[in-house]
Write an enzyme that holds these catalytic residues in place. Structure first.
Site, PDB file in Angstrom:
ATOM      1  N   TYR A 239      -1.054   9.066  12.628  1.00  0.00           N
ATOM      2  CA  TYR A 239      -0.641   9.854  11.470  1.00  0.00           C
ATOM      3  C   TYR A 239      -1.629  10.990  11.238  1.00  0.00           C
ATOM      4  CZ  TYR A 239       0.919   5.058  10.151  1.00  0.00           C
ATOM      5  OH  TYR A 239       1.399   3.777  10.116  1.00  0.00           O
TER       6      TYR A 239
ATOM      7  N   ASP B 279       0.409  -8.819   1.831  1.00  0.00           N
ATOM      8  CA  ASP B 279      -0.718  -7.965   1.410  1.00  0.00           C
ATOM      9  C   ASP B 279      -1.682  -8.846   0.609  1.00  0.00           C
ATOM     10  OD1 ASP B 279      -0.704  -4.533   0.945  1.00  0.00           O
ATOM     11  OD2 ASP B 279      -2.320  -5.754   0.101  1.00  0.00           O
TER      12      ASP B 279
ATOM     13  N   SER C  38      -4.418   6.859  13.684  1.00  0.00           N
ATOM     14  CA  SER C  38      -4.738   8.008  12.839  1.00  0.00           C
ATOM     15  C   SER C  38      -5.175   9.176  13.692  1.00  0.00           C
ATOM     16  CB  SER C  38      -5.886   7.600  11.900  1.00  0.00           C
ATOM     17  OG  SER C  38      -6.436   8.728  11.272  1.00  0.00           O
TER      18      SER C  38
ATOM     19  N   ASP D 226      -4.160 -12.796   3.363  1.00  0.00           N
ATOM     20  CA  ASP D 226      -5.091 -11.936   4.093  1.00  0.00           C
ATOM     21  C   ASP D 226      -4.803 -12.045   5.589  1.00  0.00           C
ATOM     22  OD1 ASP D 226      -7.429 -10.895   5.345  1.00  0.00           O
ATOM     23  OD2 ASP D 226      -8.568 -11.293   3.508  1.00  0.00           O
TER      24      ASP D 226
ATOM     25  N   GLY E 245       0.822  -1.209   0.000  1.00  0.00           N
ATOM     26  CA  GLY E 245       0.000   0.000   0.000  1.00  0.00           C
ATOM     27  C   GLY E 245       0.860   1.266   0.000  1.00  0.00           C
TER      28      GLY E 245
ATOM     29  N   LYS F   4      -9.986   2.489  14.398  1.00  0.00           N
ATOM     30  CA  LYS F   4      -8.650   2.866  14.900  1.00  0.00           C
ATOM     31  C   LYS F   4      -8.701   3.041  16.422  1.00  0.00           C
ATOM     32  CE  LYS F   4      -6.568   2.695  11.024  1.00  0.00           C
ATOM     33  NZ  LYS F   4      -5.591   1.644  10.769  1.00  0.00           N
TER      34      LYS F   4
ATOM     35  N   ASN G  20      -9.351  11.864  -1.247  1.00  0.00           N
ATOM     36  CA  ASN G  20      -8.492  12.795  -0.506  1.00  0.00           C
ATOM     37  C   ASN G  20      -7.978  13.914  -1.403  1.00  0.00           C
ATOM     38  OD1 ASN G  20      -7.640   9.836   0.977  1.00  0.00           O
ATOM     39  ND2 ASN G  20      -8.435  11.505   2.211  1.00  0.00           N
TER      40      ASN G  20
ATOM     41  N   TYR H 210     -14.708   4.136  10.321  1.00  0.00           N
ATOM     42  CA  TYR H 210     -13.270   3.945  10.106  1.00  0.00           C
ATOM     43  C   TYR H 210     -12.489   4.423  11.333  1.00  0.00           C
ATOM     44  CZ  TYR H 210      -8.518   5.050   8.734  1.00  0.00           C
ATOM     45  OH  TYR H 210      -7.148   5.147   8.728  1.00  0.00           O
TER      46      TYR H 210
HETATM   47  P1  NAD Z   1      -3.437   1.611   1.578  1.00  0.00           P
HETATM   48  O1  NAD Z   1      -4.836   1.203   1.309  1.00  0.00           O
HETATM   49  O2  NAD Z   1      -2.632   2.169   0.470  1.00  0.00           O
HETATM   50  O3  NAD Z   1      -2.620   0.396   2.224  1.00  0.00           O
HETATM   51  C1  NAD Z   1      -3.226  -0.588   3.018  1.00  0.00           C
HETATM   52  C2  NAD Z   1      -2.809  -1.933   2.448  1.00  0.00           C
HETATM   53  O4  NAD Z   1      -3.389  -2.962   3.241  1.00  0.00           O
HETATM   54  C3  NAD Z   1      -3.295  -2.143   1.017  1.00  0.00           C
HETATM   55  O5  NAD Z   1      -2.194  -2.529   0.212  1.00  0.00           O
HETATM   56  C4  NAD Z   1      -4.318  -3.265   1.123  1.00  0.00           C
HETATM   57  O6  NAD Z   1      -4.328  -4.078  -0.024  1.00  0.00           O
HETATM   58  C5  NAD Z   1      -3.855  -3.985   2.367  1.00  0.00           C
HETATM   59  N1  NAD Z   1      -4.883  -4.706   3.113  1.00  0.00           N
HETATM   60  C6  NAD Z   1      -6.080  -4.253   3.556  1.00  0.00           C
HETATM   61  N2  NAD Z   1      -6.732  -5.222   4.208  1.00  0.00           N
HETATM   62  C7  NAD Z   1      -5.924  -6.316   4.182  1.00  0.00           C
HETATM   63  C8  NAD Z   1      -6.053  -7.635   4.689  1.00  0.00           C
HETATM   64  N3  NAD Z   1      -7.144  -8.031   5.346  1.00  0.00           N
HETATM   65  N4  NAD Z   1      -5.023  -8.492   4.505  1.00  0.00           N
HETATM   66  C9  NAD Z   1      -3.917  -8.116   3.846  1.00  0.00           C
HETATM   67  N5  NAD Z   1      -3.748  -6.884   3.325  1.00  0.00           N
HETATM   68  C10 NAD Z   1      -4.756  -6.003   3.497  1.00  0.00           C
HETATM   69  O7  NAD Z   1      -3.484   2.638   2.805  1.00  0.00           O
HETATM   70  P2  NAD Z   1      -2.311   3.514   3.433  1.00  0.00           P
HETATM   71  O8  NAD Z   1      -2.635   4.925   3.176  1.00  0.00           O
HETATM   72  O9  NAD Z   1      -0.989   2.978   3.056  1.00  0.00           O
HETATM   73  O10 NAD Z   1      -2.587   3.248   4.969  1.00  0.00           O
HETATM   74  C11 NAD Z   1      -1.831   2.319   5.722  1.00  0.00           C
HETATM   75  C12 NAD Z   1      -2.353   2.315   7.146  1.00  0.00           C
HETATM   76  O11 NAD Z   1      -2.277   3.629   7.688  1.00  0.00           O
HETATM   77  C13 NAD Z   1      -3.819   1.903   7.261  1.00  0.00           C
HETATM   78  O12 NAD Z   1      -3.967   1.165   8.455  1.00  0.00           O
HETATM   79  C14 NAD Z   1      -4.535   3.229   7.386  1.00  0.00           C
HETATM   80  O13 NAD Z   1      -5.753   3.101   8.072  1.00  0.00           O
HETATM   81  C15 NAD Z   1      -3.537   4.031   8.196  1.00  0.00           C
HETATM   82  N6  NAD Z   1      -3.663   5.479   8.012  1.00  0.00           N
HETATM   83  C16 NAD Z   1      -3.643   6.017   6.755  1.00  0.00           C
HETATM   84  C17 NAD Z   1      -3.764   7.398   6.605  1.00  0.00           C
HETATM   85  C18 NAD Z   1      -3.810   8.024   5.235  1.00  0.00           C
HETATM   86  O14 NAD Z   1      -4.334   9.131   5.111  1.00  0.00           O
HETATM   87  N7  NAD Z   1      -3.282   7.387   4.198  1.00  0.00           N
HETATM   88  C19 NAD Z   1      -3.868   8.223   7.735  1.00  0.00           C
HETATM   89  C20 NAD Z   1      -3.866   7.631   8.999  1.00  0.00           C
HETATM   90  C21 NAD Z   1      -3.753   6.249   9.130  1.00  0.00           C
HETATM   91  C1  WQD Z   2      -8.303  17.423   3.415  1.00  0.00           C
HETATM   92  C2  WQD Z   2      -8.950  18.782   3.246  1.00  0.00           C
HETATM   93  C3  WQD Z   2     -11.314  18.697   2.842  1.00  0.00           C
HETATM   94  C4  WQD Z   2     -11.075  16.770  -1.073  1.00  0.00           C
HETATM   95  C5  WQD Z   2      -8.861  11.874   5.762  1.00  0.00           C
HETATM   96  C6  WQD Z   2      -9.421  10.947   6.807  1.00  0.00           C
HETATM   97  C7  WQD Z   2      -8.458  10.772   7.923  1.00  0.00           C
HETATM   98  C8  WQD Z   2      -7.074  10.333   7.414  1.00  0.00           C
HETATM   99  C9  WQD Z   2      -6.608  11.230   6.307  1.00  0.00           C
HETATM  100  C10 WQD Z   2      -6.844   7.931   7.459  1.00  0.00           C
HETATM  101  C11 WQD Z   2     -10.300  18.921   3.955  1.00  0.00           C
HETATM  102  C12 WQD Z   2     -10.576  19.276   1.650  1.00  0.00           C
HETATM  103  C13 WQD Z   2     -10.744  17.351   0.148  1.00  0.00           C
HETATM  104  C14 WQD Z   2     -11.622  17.592  -2.110  1.00  0.00           C
HETATM  105  C15 WQD Z   2     -11.469  19.498  -0.636  1.00  0.00           C
HETATM  106  N1  WQD Z   2      -7.088   9.025   6.864  1.00  0.00           N
HETATM  107  N2  WQD Z   2     -10.949  18.682   0.353  1.00  0.00           N
HETATM  108  N3  WQD Z   2     -11.788  18.925  -1.842  1.00  0.00           N
HETATM  109  O1  WQD Z   2     -10.595  14.466   5.500  1.00  0.00           O
HETATM  110  O2  WQD Z   2      -8.544  15.570   6.529  1.00  0.00           O
HETATM  111  O3  WQD Z   2      -8.640  13.129   6.371  1.00  0.00           O
HETATM  112  O4  WQD Z   2      -7.618  11.354   5.300  1.00  0.00           O
HETATM  113  O5  WQD Z   2      -6.707   7.719   8.633  1.00  0.00           O
HETATM  114  O6  WQD Z   2      -8.997   9.830   8.778  1.00  0.00           O
HETATM  115  O7  WQD Z   2     -10.637  11.502   7.304  1.00  0.00           O
HETATM  116  O8  WQD Z   2      -8.344  14.416   4.305  1.00  0.00           O
HETATM  117  O9  WQD Z   2      -7.538  14.806   2.034  1.00  0.00           O
HETATM  118  O10 WQD Z   2      -9.953  14.115   2.383  1.00  0.00           O
HETATM  119  O11 WQD Z   2      -9.238  16.397   3.059  1.00  0.00           O
HETATM  120  O12 WQD Z   2     -11.653  20.716  -0.446  1.00  0.00           O
HETATM  121  O13 WQD Z   2     -11.954  17.137  -3.190  1.00  0.00           O
HETATM  122  O14 WQD Z   2      -9.225  18.980   1.858  1.00  0.00           O
HETATM  123  O15 WQD Z   2     -12.532  19.365   3.051  1.00  0.00           O
HETATM  124  O16 WQD Z   2     -10.385  20.236   4.434  1.00  0.00           O
HETATM  125  P1  WQD Z   2      -9.143  14.479   5.701  1.00  0.00           P
HETATM  126  P2  WQD Z   2      -8.772  14.865   2.859  1.00  0.00           P
END
Ligand code: NAD
Ligand code: WQD
Length: 336
Positions: free
Chosen positions: A175, A30, A123, A57, A9, A151, A197, A147
């Site tokens: 994060y 993955d 998160s 998985d 991911g 967490k 996002n 979601y």
């Molecule tokens: P991502 O979707 O790119 O990566 C997650 C990976 O997990 C994917 O490759 C998916 O195929 C794999 N996966 C999901 N369920 C699985 C399962 N049951 N078995 C095996 N593989 C599985 O997401 P990411 O952005 O890299 O996020 C990684 C972690 O960080 C996640 O736990 C996410 O919730 C957390 N996180 C992400 C963000 C963000 O904004 N990207 C922010 C805060 C926390």
């Molecule tokens: C950022 C800002 C939107 C899209 C999410 C999850 C959070 C974490 C990170 C995993 C906001 C604005 C967005 C668009 C916009 N993920 N926006 N137009 O909502 O802060 O966080 O991702 O843990 O849990 O909720 O991120 O990138 O969606 O939005 O104006 O088309 O951009 O309103 O102010 P967010 P985001």
């Protein structure tokens, strides 16, 4: 050897590379529910190493049992989870099943194999709409969607486990908003389907794959009226995981830390930084607020610096430049 779940991911792939660069032996797993096997080829050419990877998985105990039986795993970085906030509200059971089921199965197998060093992808969404920013780790936890609940509940499960057996060492990494990509342009964020996002959407508008960006409201209580977030470069975030693994393997106690920059940027700041990188305007339209959004939050990352000796180094401009390099070199992501 370190096990990475969700290794292909977005954050997993960048962390894999940083762990290899730091000299760790890594096994990735993955199920590709939200990533592409092509990330593996890219990682091999970037690292110059043959990668160890097994498709499977984390909800499948037989799969995990075979992984632990055949590899000397000393610690786990658990990224595998589903992360689409909107989908988690329309299909909460899928999120609870995958994110909590996967965690519990993994912890059971780890315990059976006497492996108790665990880095958890938490998160900032566990804070919900925080009372104040910068947000400290002891702020109230009020997740606002399924979601975020997964967490929050995962953190609770891990804390109960620690209470039951003090040999567990857990790094709870919260994060903020990871964006950007590796500076090579070879690995990056490649969400399946339509992204939700901000950063991948700005990238799509910049590349012409989408007509215009919707800015979700300019009447928030923020300096320019658009939402403010703490965007962090994914490579800085990945390096935070290396520090967390170093920390846990040195026998230090569990920790809970924010991984952010400590600086909030608005949607308009991100658009302007991206425009500067590409040298042309990004077309956008201000629309209604997105349900569930909050005005502003950003991290207090000082605890991570004090405990891990880690701090984010890359600027917003660098995040946008690296995002653009990934997007322009791979207009269709890994399928390009
Ligand atoms: P991502 O979707 O790119 O990566 C997650 C990976 O997990 C994917 O490759 C998916 O195929 C794999 N996966 C999901 N369920 C699985 C399962 N049951 N078995 C095996 N593989 C599985 O997401 P990411 O952005 O890299 O996020 C990684 C972690 O960080 C996640 O736990 C996410 O919730 C957390 N996180 C992400 C963000 C963000 O904004 N990207 C922010 C805060 C926390
Ligand atoms: C950022 C800002 C939107 C899209 C999410 C999850 C959070 C974490 C990170 C995993 C906001 C604005 C967005 C668009 C916009 N993920 N926006 N137009 O909502 O802060 O966080 O991702 O843990 O849990 O909720 O991120 O990138 O969606 O939005 O104006 O088309 O951009 O309103 O102010 P967010 P985001």
């Amino acid at each position: 050897m370190i096990l990475l779940t969700g290794a292909t991911g977005y954050i997993g792939s960048h962390t894999w590379l940083e762990l290899l660069l730091a000299g760790y032996q890594v096994l990735g797993v993955d199920n590709f529910v939200n990533s592409s096997p092509k990330a593996l080829t890219r990682l091999e050419s970037l690292s110059g190493q043959k990668l160890e990877f097994i498709q499977g998985d984390v909800c499948d105990p037989a799969f995990l049992e075979s992984v632990f039986q055949s590899h000397p795993i000393k610690g786990v970085v658990h990224f595998a989870a589903l992360k689409a906030v909107g989908e988690s509200s329309s299909n909460p059971l899928r999120y609870y099943e995958n994110n909590l089921g996967g965690l519990i199965t993994l912890l059971q197998i780890m315990r059976a194999h006497d492996c108790r060093n665990f880095v958890f992808s938490s998160s900032a969404c566990v804070y919900g709409d925080p009372d104040e920013s910068p947000v400290k780790e002891d702020a109230a936890l009020r997740p606002e969607n399924p979601y975020g609940q997964t967490k929050f509940m995962s953190e609770q499960i891990l804390r109960d486990l620690e209470k039951s057996d003090p040999n567990w060492r857990v790094a709870y990494l919260r994060y903020f908003n990871p964006i950007g990509a590796h500076e090579s342009g070879l690995i990056g964020e490649d969400p399946m389907g339509v992204p939700n996002n901000l950063s991948p959407l700005v990238a799509r508008v910049a590349s012409g794959r989408m007509e215009e960006l919707k800015v979700y409201g300019n009447d928030w209580e923020t300096p320019d009226g658009t939402g403010v977030r703490d965007y962090i470069h994914v490579v800085d975030l990945a390096r935070g995981h290396v520090k967390a693994i170093d920390y846990l393997l040195s026998g230090k106690p569990s920790l809970t830390v924010n991984l952010g920059t400590g600086v909030g940027y608005s949607v308009m700041d991100v658009i302007r930084a991206y425009e500067e990188v590409i040298g042309r305007p990004i077309k956008y339209q201000v629309t209604a607020r997105r349900p569930g959004d909050v005005a502003l939050y950003y991290a207090d990352p000082s605890l991570a610096e004090a405990l891990l000796g880690w701090r984010a180094e890359r600027s917003l401009k660098q995040m946008c430049a690296d995002s653009w390099r990934w997007q322009s070199q791979n207009p269709m992501g890994y399928e390009s």
